[in-house]
Design a protein around this motif. Structure first.
Motif, PDB file in Angstrom:
ATOM      1  N   ALA A 218       3.052 -25.562 -16.156  1.00 15.57           N
ATOM      2  CA  ALA A 218       1.669 -25.796 -16.608  1.00 15.57           C
ATOM      3  C   ALA A 218       1.170 -24.593 -17.389  1.00 15.57           C
ATOM      4  CB  ALA A 218       0.762 -26.084 -15.413  1.00 15.57           C
ATOM      5  N   GLY A 219       1.948 -24.171 -18.371  1.00 11.07           N
ATOM      6  CA  GLY A 219       1.516 -23.109 -19.270  1.00 11.07           C
ATOM      7  C   GLY A 219       0.763 -23.699 -20.443  1.00 11.07           C
ATOM      8  N   GLY A 220       0.324 -22.838 -21.334  1.00 13.63           N
ATOM      9  CA  GLY A 220      -0.322 -23.317 -22.549  1.00 13.63           C
ATOM     10  C   GLY A 220       0.678 -24.015 -23.454  1.00 13.63           C
ATOM     11  N   GLY A 221       0.154 -24.747 -24.417  1.00 15.00           N
ATOM     12  CA  GLY A 221       1.006 -25.533 -25.291  1.00 15.00           C
ATOM     13  C   GLY A 221       1.587 -24.769 -26.465  1.00 15.00           C
ATOM     14  N   GLU A 222       1.509 -23.451 -26.433  1.00 12.84           N
ATOM     15  CA  GLU A 222       1.997 -22.631 -27.545  1.00 12.84           C
ATOM     16  C   GLU A 222       2.667 -21.380 -26.988  1.00 12.84           C
ATOM     17  OE1 GLU A 222       0.096 -20.265 -31.441  1.00 12.84           O
ATOM     18  OE2 GLU A 222      -1.145 -21.562 -30.197  1.00 12.84           O
TER      19      GLU A 222
END
Length: 294
Positions: A218-222
């Motif tokens: 669940a990290g950022g999308g970048e």
């Protein structure tokens, strides 16, 4: 639901309260109760065996969101016994309660469980190889949490605002250095996928609503480097970058080894939530900026 949030006075805990308190009855747990706390609160020390278990038996939550942790990587290296207690052993008490009561569990983990040798973002099927005490204790806690069939483990890397009296967070240190024009040395070869706490807390709430269980990234999308993150913050705030220095992680002595690549592939979670992708860095910085304490 009755929800108990551990580490509730911290950077993530306060965002989780904001995400859940409108629809659910929240109880916060931390070492001290913040003066502004408007919800039910219990105080205790995770380093003391049984203190959290006592609170669980008193509150009887339907859901536990376990955000508390010893996150200072170098401090964990210097005190592995305390790190083991706070980051792992406490999970045993939580899982025991959940298995007896049927309560649900959200356990917040880390992107640091990999050795950083992969050249692309890590997915949930990639082999783990923690390099330091912090990562090893968090990985062991994941295994405990996943023994409960109604648990979700979320690996992430967050940034946000420190609570009153708390330590300066990574994002705040970057912003303060940019504003003051003090030298800011940032790693160009440490890659990660950060997400701001308000957005991550919303993702946690979505996971709970969807009834997800198991392990998810669940990290950022970048994906970007720590150096590039500093440049993005400067751009968002309209600040100069002449004080930002690009260095390698090998140029700075640290007590604990760090992986060079901590980037997370969160496509599995995005698909499970039907959201396309998790927020990119610009969206996270905007959300972070909008919640800056005044």
């Amino acid at each position: 639901m009755k929800i108990l949030i551990t580490g509730a006075s911290g950077m993530l805990g306060t965002a989780l309260i904001a995400a859940f308190e409108g629809e659910h009855a929240c109880t916060g747990f931390s070492r001290a109760r913040p003066g502004h706390a408007a919800i039910d609160w219990r105080t205790g020390d995770l380093s003391v065996s049984g203190e959290l278990a006592s609170v669980l038996n008193e509150v009887r939550p339907d859901l536990i969101v376990h955000a508390a942790a010893m996150t200072n990587v170098d401090a964990c290296e210097r005190n592995p016994a305390l790190a083991q207690r706070v980051n792992c052993d406490v999970l045993g008490e939580i899982v025991e309660y959940c298995q007896l009561s049927g309560s649900r569990l959200v356990h917040i983990s880390t992107d640091s469980v990999f050795d950083g040798q992969k050249q692309t973002p890590y997915n949930e099927n990639d082999p783990v190889a923690p390099l330091n005490v912090y990562a090893r204790t968090k990985l062991a806690a994941e295994s405990l949490a996943l023994q409960h069939p109604d648990a979700i483990v979320l690996r992430t890397n967050i940034f946000g605002w420190r609570p009153p009296g708390g330590d300066v967070s990574f994002g705040e240190w970057v912003l303060r250095s940019l504003r003051e024009g003090t030298p800011l040395t940032m790693f160009h070869d440490v890659m990660y996928s950060p997400i701001a706490t308000p957005l991550f807390a919303g993702v946690v709430a979505q996971c709970v609503k969807a009834g997800l269980t198991g392990l998810y990234h669940a990290g950022g999308g970048e994906t970007l480097s720590k150096y590039q993150f500093a440049l993005k913050v400067a751009e968002a705030y309209g600040l100069p970058t002449n004080n930002v220095l690009s260095i390698s992680v090998v140029d700075k002595p640290l007590a604990a080894l760090r992986p060079r690549n901590m980037a997370l592939d969160s496509s599995k979670l995005a698909a499970a939530l039907s959201i396309g992708s998790l927020p990119d860095v610009a969206a996270s910085i905007d959300a972070w900026k909008a919640t800056e304490p005044r």
